[in-house]
Enzyme design. Structure first.
Site, mmCIF file in Angstrom:
data_model
loop_
_atom_site.group_PDB
_atom_site.id
_atom_site.type_symbol
_atom_site.label_atom_id
_atom_site.label_comp_id
_atom_site.label_asym_id
_atom_site.label_seq_id
_atom_site.Cartn_x
_atom_site.Cartn_y
_atom_site.Cartn_z
ATOM 1 N N CYS A 94 0.808 -1.216 0.000
ATOM 2 C CA CYS A 94 0.000 0.000 0.000
ATOM 3 C C CYS A 94 0.852 1.283 0.000
ATOM 4 C CB CYS A 94 -0.953 -0.044 1.180
ATOM 5 S SG CYS A 94 -2.389 1.009 0.942
ATOM 6 N N HIS A 194 -3.466 -5.587 2.499
ATOM 7 C CA HIS A 194 -3.079 -5.743 3.905
ATOM 8 C C HIS A 194 -3.645 -7.075 4.405
ATOM 9 C CE1 HIS A 194 -1.939 -1.489 4.319
ATOM 10 N NE2 HIS A 194 -3.044 -1.168 3.685
HETATM 11 N N1 GLN Z 1 -1.967 6.966 2.357
HETATM 12 C C1 GLN Z 1 -2.121 6.056 1.220
HETATM 13 C C2 GLN Z 1 -3.564 6.072 0.664
HETATM 14 O O1 GLN Z 1 -4.482 6.416 1.356
HETATM 15 C C3 GLN Z 1 -1.758 4.642 1.627
HETATM 16 C C4 GLN Z 1 -2.664 4.071 2.696
HETATM 17 C C5 GLN Z 1 -2.182 2.738 3.229
HETATM 18 O O2 GLN Z 1 -0.986 2.442 3.298
HETATM 19 N N2 GLN Z 1 -3.172 1.915 3.650
HETATM 20 O O3 GLN Z 1 -3.755 5.687 -0.489
#
Ligand code: GLN
Length: 245
Positions: A94, A194
């Site tokens: 992510c 995740h």
């Molecule tokens: N901040 C990034 C987004 O919102 C990644 C979020 C995350 O790592 N879950 O796309």
């Protein structure tokens, strides 16, 4: 045999228990009698060339990404890119995935530099993509599935020659438009999933371990483990993903 894992910014980039991927990689090695060393690198730490077999970076909110992006780009990016070109592996999740592309443009503030492992870029979308995900992929020529959970507003677009990790069957994936999820470049895998990802995706975990060991121990393979519990969790996650979308 020994595997050395570089855990990037463990204190800043670790949402949804992404550190569970490092635990899964380590355990699946130790269960096979393969020694494992996990080294954490934080802000200001340099990457020692040739010292690592797998780089891992978890997800993070925009705030943490701002904190790490310039450090990743200025002190680590060039070496990590070169290491991957020379056979090292990476699993980046992510927010970590976004910073392994060319850039990430959040909804507010400056555009964050990426280290260009993946020919991809990310721009913030107006909608958060949240939910269970189910992807079809092909690992070492074998069709399989990958399951996980996504929560991101960033929309990632791959360059025309960049390979996605897989095709979205349930969920949004890279951008909610082109049915792609993640990216694969040599031994580097980027994904929005995740979970943490690897405990429920043993095939993906072993794909990474096999690839990571190849550079130092060419020709050595790893034996299969009893993945009955992991596969049960995988199947349950697929059922849940199908129900929730
Ligand atoms: N901040 C990034 C987004 O919102 C990644 C979020 C995350 O790592 N879950 O796309």
């Amino acid at each position: 045999m020994k595997l050395v894992i570089c855990h990037l910014y463990p204190d800043l980039m670790n949402i949804y228990g992404d550190r569970g991927n490092v635990i899964a990689l380590a355990k699946r090695c130790l269960w096979r009698g393969i020694d494992v060393e996990v080294k954490s690198l934080g802000l200001g730490d340099k990457v020692e060339p040739g010292a690592y077999d797998i780089f891992f970076m978890g997800g993070g909110q925009d705030k943490e990404q701002v904190m790490v992006s310039h450090d990743l780009y200025e002190t680590k990016g060039e070496t990590i890119r070169r290491e991957i070109e020379q056979g090292a592996c990476a699993l980046v999740i992510c927010g970590g995935y976004q910073l392994f592309g060319n850039f990430y443009r959040p909804a507010e503030g400056e555009e964050l530099p990426g280290i260009g492992v993946f020919d991809a870029y990310t721009i913030a979308g107006s909608k958060r993509f949240i939910g269970n995900v189910f992807v079809e992929t092909c690992l070492d020529g074998r069709k399989t599935t990958v399951v996980g959970f996504e929560n991101h507003s960033g929309k990632t677009y791959l360059g025309k020659n960049e390979r996605p990790l897989g095709e979205i069957i349930v969920g949004y994936g890279n951008n909610g438009e082109d049915k792609t999820e993640g990216a694969v470049h040599l031994g580097a895998i980027g994904t929005y999933l995740h979970g943490s990802l690897l405990p429920k995706n043993p095939e993906l975990a072993d794909f990474l371990i096999r690839k990571a060991l190849k550079r130092t121990y060419p020709g050595r393979d790893i034996e299969a483990l009893d993945d009955s519990v992991e596969n049960l969790a995988h199947k349950h996650a697929i059922k849940r993903a199908k129900k929730t979308h």
